[in-house]
Write an enzyme that holds these catalytic residues in place. Sequence first.
Site, short mmCIF file in Angstrom:
data_model
loop_
_atom_site.label_atom_id
_atom_site.label_comp_id
_atom_site.label_asym_id
_atom_site.label_seq_id
_atom_site.Cartn_x
_atom_site.Cartn_y
_atom_site.Cartn_z
N ASP A 49 -46.25 -24.72 -4.80
CA ASP A 49 -45.42 -25.46 -5.75
C ASP A 49 -44.32 -24.58 -6.32
O ASP A 49 -44.49 -23.38 -6.51
CB ASP A 49 -46.29 -25.99 -6.90
N SER A 50 -43.16 -25.21 -6.55
CA SER A 50 -42.02 -24.55 -7.17
C SER A 50 -41.60 -23.32 -6.36
O SER A 50 -41.30 -23.44 -5.17
CB SER A 50 -42.34 -24.21 -8.63
N ALA A 51 -41.61 -22.12 -6.95
CA ALA A 51 -41.31 -20.93 -6.17
C ALA A 51 -42.27 -20.78 -5.01
O ALA A 51 -41.91 -20.24 -3.95
CB ALA A 51 -41.36 -19.69 -7.07
N LEU B 39 -44.08 -28.43 -2.43
CA LEU B 39 -44.24 -29.25 -3.62
C LEU B 39 -43.24 -28.83 -4.68
O LEU B 39 -43.37 -27.76 -5.29
CB LEU B 39 -45.68 -29.11 -4.15
N HIS C 162 -40.84 -31.74 -13.31
CA HIS C 162 -41.22 -30.64 -12.42
C HIS C 162 -42.71 -30.31 -12.55
O HIS C 162 -43.23 -30.16 -13.65
CB HIS C 162 -40.37 -29.41 -12.75
#
Length: 309
Positions: free
Chosen positions: A148-150, A183, A283
Amino acid sequence: MDANARPEIELDTPFFRIYKDGRADRLVGTRTVPPGHDADTGVTSKDVVIDGDTGVYVRLYLPETATRPGDDDSTKKLPVLLYFHGGGFVTESAASPAALKRAGLPEHPLPAGYDDSFSALKWAVSGSGGDPWLSEHGDLGRVFLAGDSAGGNIVHNVAMMATRQDGDQDSDLAARIERAALLHAAFGGSDPVAGETPELVALTEKLWRAVCPEAAGGPDDPRMNPLVAAAAPSLRDLPCKRVLVCAAEADFLRPRCRAYYEGLAASGWDGAVEWFESMGQPHVFFLHNSGSDEAVAFMGRLVAFFTQT
């Protein structure tokens, strides 16, 4: 200088804040969860150091179904899922840090995070060189990546690193990567994509330069912007055969996620890419409100992606 004066902020992000005097605050990722057995899910976890020199470790999860004998009195081996956490390339960990830390961030700038993640992939599929949980219960020929994210960005880059290794060292590592789920992945670039504001482009550029000071191309470094023409290997070389790109309607990274999805679909890559969008959500909402209807639907889609034959 007035000791009570507020320090000037150099970079302010949802994950960390850097001041002009070099100090920094982590704003998230300060809570830890110890490994152990979760009676609600039947999953047992443990931490394993994979690099004694650096102290890099992974947290392994083993569902009780993996140790339950099948009809032929043998245990069915499960695909190996590697999950890379988010946190702006700076915060969070396999357990998350124990306390807010003030120091010059980050302690280990990129590409350290990419290299550690790639080392985890190689360690996971190394058979007897890994861990008994993996060698006894994991199908090391079927590897799934997710983050997820980074961590979603890391999924892409670890897969590309496997492609480069296969070309250079005649390895079968890339062939083992079967599926990947990005994601709310963190990507960027110097030019806005559809739906992206100039302000967000500027913030992403500052963040990227802070976490990856070696990047000569700034936010158009292929690791941050895989859509640039100079990216090598290119999107068409992505090793897995199925990719799921997830986004949230109210996420500031949604435009970049969509651009990645469309870029992969148009790249000539011979796999199947899928899009899943959670309407009205911010987010990584599924991490903070896991019991909501939207999070349950999101998790159901993710499970279906990994379990469908």
